[in-house]
Motif scaffolding. Structure first.
Motif, PDB file in Angstrom:
ATOM      1  N   PHE A  36      43.894  36.202  33.647  1.00 23.38           N
ATOM      2  CA  PHE A  36      44.070  36.892  34.918  1.00 23.38           C
ATOM      3  C   PHE A  36      42.843  36.713  35.803  1.00 23.38           C
ATOM      4  O   PHE A  36      42.951  36.332  36.984  1.00 23.38           O
ATOM      5  N   LYS A  37      41.662  36.983  35.247  1.00 24.42           N
ATOM      6  CA  LYS A  37      40.446  36.898  36.049  1.00 24.42           C
ATOM      7  C   LYS A  37      40.182  35.474  36.527  1.00 24.42           C
ATOM      8  O   LYS A  37      39.838  35.254  37.691  1.00 24.42           O
ATOM      9  N   ASN A  38      40.354  34.505  35.646  1.00 24.97           N
ATOM     10  CA  ASN A  38      40.074  33.121  36.020  1.00 24.97           C
ATOM     11  C   ASN A  38      41.061  32.587  37.046  1.00 24.97           C
ATOM     12  O   ASN A  38      40.676  31.880  37.986  1.00 24.97           O
ATOM     13  N   GLN A  39      42.353  32.918  36.884  1.00 29.77           N
ATOM     14  CA  GLN A  39      43.341  32.421  37.842  1.00 29.77           C
ATOM     15  C   GLN A  39      43.164  33.053  39.216  1.00 29.77           C
ATOM     16  O   GLN A  39      43.288  32.382  40.244  1.00 29.77           O
ATOM     17  N   GLU A  59      30.907  39.158  48.086  1.00 30.64           N
ATOM     18  CA  GLU A  59      30.571  39.984  49.247  1.00 30.64           C
ATOM     19  C   GLU A  59      31.706  39.990  50.269  1.00 30.64           C
ATOM     20  O   GLU A  59      31.912  40.980  50.973  1.00 30.64           O
ATOM     21  N   MET A  60      32.452  38.901  50.344  1.00 29.83           N
ATOM     22  CA  MET A  60      33.558  38.804  51.290  1.00 29.83           C
ATOM     23  C   MET A  60      34.794  39.551  50.812  1.00 29.83           C
ATOM     24  O   MET A  60      35.581  40.047  51.614  1.00 29.83           O
ATOM     25  N   GLU A  61      34.990  39.621  49.496  1.00 20.37           N
ATOM     26  CA  GLU A  61      36.156  40.289  48.907  1.00 20.37           C
ATOM     27  C   GLU A  61      35.715  41.316  47.867  1.00 20.37           C
ATOM     28  O   GLU A  61      36.027  41.209  46.681  1.00 20.37           O
ATOM     29  N   PRO A  62      34.970  42.360  48.283  1.00 16.54           N
ATOM     30  CA  PRO A  62      34.443  43.327  47.303  1.00 16.54           C
ATOM     31  C   PRO A  62      35.527  44.110  46.575  1.00 16.54           C
ATOM     32  O   PRO A  62      35.404  44.395  45.382  1.00 16.54           O
ATOM     33  N   ALA A  75      36.102  44.223  42.572  1.00 13.27           N
ATOM     34  CA  ALA A  75      35.993  45.540  41.937  1.00 13.27           C
ATOM     35  C   ALA A  75      37.228  45.800  41.076  1.00 13.27           C
ATOM     36  O   ALA A  75      37.130  46.381  39.986  1.00 13.27           O
ATOM     37  N   TRP A  76      38.384  45.366  41.568  1.00 10.21           N
ATOM     38  CA  TRP A  76      39.629  45.505  40.798  1.00 10.21           C
ATOM     39  C   TRP A  76      39.571  44.672  39.523  1.00 10.21           C
ATOM     40  O   TRP A  76      39.966  45.130  38.444  1.00 10.21           O
ATOM     41  N   LEU A  77      39.056  43.451  39.621  1.00  4.45           N
ATOM     42  CA  LEU A  77      38.939  42.592  38.437  1.00  4.45           C
ATOM     43  C   LEU A  77      37.961  43.180  37.422  1.00  4.45           C
ATOM     44  O   LEU A  77      38.187  43.089  36.213  1.00  4.45           O
ATOM     45  N   ASP A  78      36.877  43.788  37.917  1.00  7.68           N
ATOM     46  CA  ASP A  78      35.921  44.428  37.008  1.00  7.68           C
ATOM     47  C   ASP A  78      36.553  45.629  36.306  1.00  7.68           C
ATOM     48  O   ASP A  78      36.221  45.932  35.152  1.00  7.68           O
ATOM     49  N   LEU A  79      37.466  46.310  37.005  1.00  7.84           N
ATOM     50  CA  LEU A  79      38.145  47.458  36.408  1.00  7.84           C
ATOM     51  C   LEU A  79      39.008  47.029  35.226  1.00  7.84           C
ATOM     52  O   LEU A  79      39.175  47.785  34.264  1.00  7.84           O
ATOM     53  N   LEU A  80      39.534  45.810  35.293  1.00  4.07           N
ATOM     54  CA  LEU A  80      40.339  45.293  34.180  1.00  4.07           C
ATOM     55  C   LEU A  80      39.512  45.182  32.900  1.00  4.07           C
ATOM     56  O   LEU A  80      40.033  45.362  31.800  1.00  4.07           O
TER      57      LEU A  80
END
Length: 406
Positions: A48-51, A256-259, A263-268
């Motif tokens: 998920f994160k890589n794609q 920085e452009m898509e914080p 942040a959503w990916l880090d929540l995963l």
């Protein structure tokens, strides 16, 4: 063959009676399920994160070089890098490509509807690999050929909204210097990335047309996109590039452009860590309870072994060998189930997703030999370490009393 392993092997070959038989089967299934869930969770997280990262960086790149304190609402800001500055930037080890681009707002008007868009003007040598991978129909514009200068690439979202097809000629209106200007374009191809915010507005076009519209020189752009070889070195590369830029130039990373997206990916990560903790606890509790039941059911065997001179340490080793066999068997089953399910999902996309919500049309899976080995190694170490404490109950067994136990 040492004594403890020999005895453990003989005990394993005995036909189980009482509670131990169903308990061992349940324990094997429980540990196998825990390992399978852990492996699948990590595979889904990595996929998920890589794609998502590949999609977002494919569309917007890893780093943007822009004028210092640029007002993003003002399209008249221009940006130029000299050949010397470009050469200095290319010396950075992690740099893959540096491509200039122009961003300009406009509106497509058809007979029945209109839609606001953002045109991204690119040069003839722009890397279109990402758009090629996400091309739904038609072809990519080839701006090396002068006859294709008016060709554009639009998204499936825009095409559906305005009922546009391949080969259609459309007009895009621009508001420049308090006047409206219109330019004709031909739709060469249609792409779809699943990134709703981007698909809803971005159109790929020839930068020369946008430069001419705004009376810019050939070397004037909105900014430069920098693609990296290794995403994990994003911040390090950004710092190196920033130190090479003049004072009137700045940069922004994709984070920085898509914080909110990152942040959503880090929540995963937090969700998967919680799953790993829960599954590890299940494996520990299951293996420990199974060992205790085997000890309590086989007190007569333990009493006989003690009366024959076997030390408590040796008997603990025997039952640890038995437990290791159960854990090992569960690991083989768990790995087999996980790898099979991951392979089926990766190749046949059995579980679908809502692309508008998750940016992907199916659950992504990524195999990682390192992750698989790490989970298995951690599981066996943690399980065997946790078994030492219940195994110490063997020292409390009195051989004189338990040899008589039936």
């Amino acid at each position: 063959m040492n004594f403890e392993y020999f005895v453990a092997k003989k005990l394993l070959k005995q036909k189980r009676k009482g509670l131990s038989k169903p308990i061992v089967s349940i324990a094997t299934a429980g540990i196998a399920l825990s390992i399978a869930v852990m492996l699948i969770s990590i595979g889904v997280l990595q996929g998920f994160k890589n794609q998502i990262k590949n999609k977002i960086t494919g569309f917007t790149s890893h780093i943007h070089l822009i004028p210092f304190a640029i007002n993003s609402n003002n399209s008249t800001n221009t940006f130029t890098l000299s050949k010397q500055e470009l050469n200095n930037l290319h010396k950075e080890e992690n740099i893959k490509t540096i491509d200039p681009y122009i961003l300009m707002g406009g509106a497509i008007k058809t007979k029945t509807d209109f839609h606001g868009v953002a045109l991204k003007g690119v040069e003839a040598n722009y890397d279109t690999t990402f758009f090629k991978e996400n091309l739904k129909s038609g072809t990519l514009p080839d701006y090396k050929d002068e006859k294709n200068k008016n060709q554009i690439l639009i998204s499936q979202t825009i095409a559906d909204k305005l009922e546009i097809k391949i080969g259609d000629k459309i007009k895009i209106y621009f508001y420049i210097d308090q006047n409206y200007r219109v330019r004709p374009f031909t739709v060469a191809g249609i792409y779809e990335t699943g990134l709703g915010d981007y698909d809803n507005k971005f159109i790929l076009c020839n930068s020369k047309i946008l430069q001419k519209l705004q009376n810019w020189q050939e070397n004037q752009y909105t900014g430069y996109e920098v693609k990296l070889k290794d995403f994990s070195k994003l911040n390090q590369s950004a710092q190196s590039l920033y130190s090479l830029l003049p004072q009137d130039k700045d940069l922004q990373t994709i984070e920085e452009m898509e914080p909110s997206l990152f942040a959503w990916l880090d929540l995963l990560d937090s969700n998967v860590i919680l799953i790993l903790i829960v599954m590890t606890l299940i494996a520990i509790i299951t293996s420990c309870s199974t060992l205790l039941i085997m000890i309590f059911e086989q007190t007569k065997h333990i009493g006989i072994l003690k009366s024959l001179g076997a030390s408590t340490r040796s008997i603990i080793k025997i039952y640890l060998y038995k437990s290791l066999y159960i854990v090992g068997k569960a690991m083989i089953i768990g790995n087999g189930v996980a790898i099979t399910l991951m392979y089926l999902q990766q190749n046949y996309k059995l579980i679908k997703l809502d692309q508008e919500s998750y940016y992907l049309d199916s659950v992504p899976i990524e195999f990682s030999a390192f992750a698989i080995l790490s989970v298995n190694l951690a599981c066996i170490v943690i399980c065997m370490a946790s078994l030492i404490f219940p195994a110490r109950n063997i020292s409390k067994i009195n051989p004189m009393q338990n040899i008589k136990f039936e």
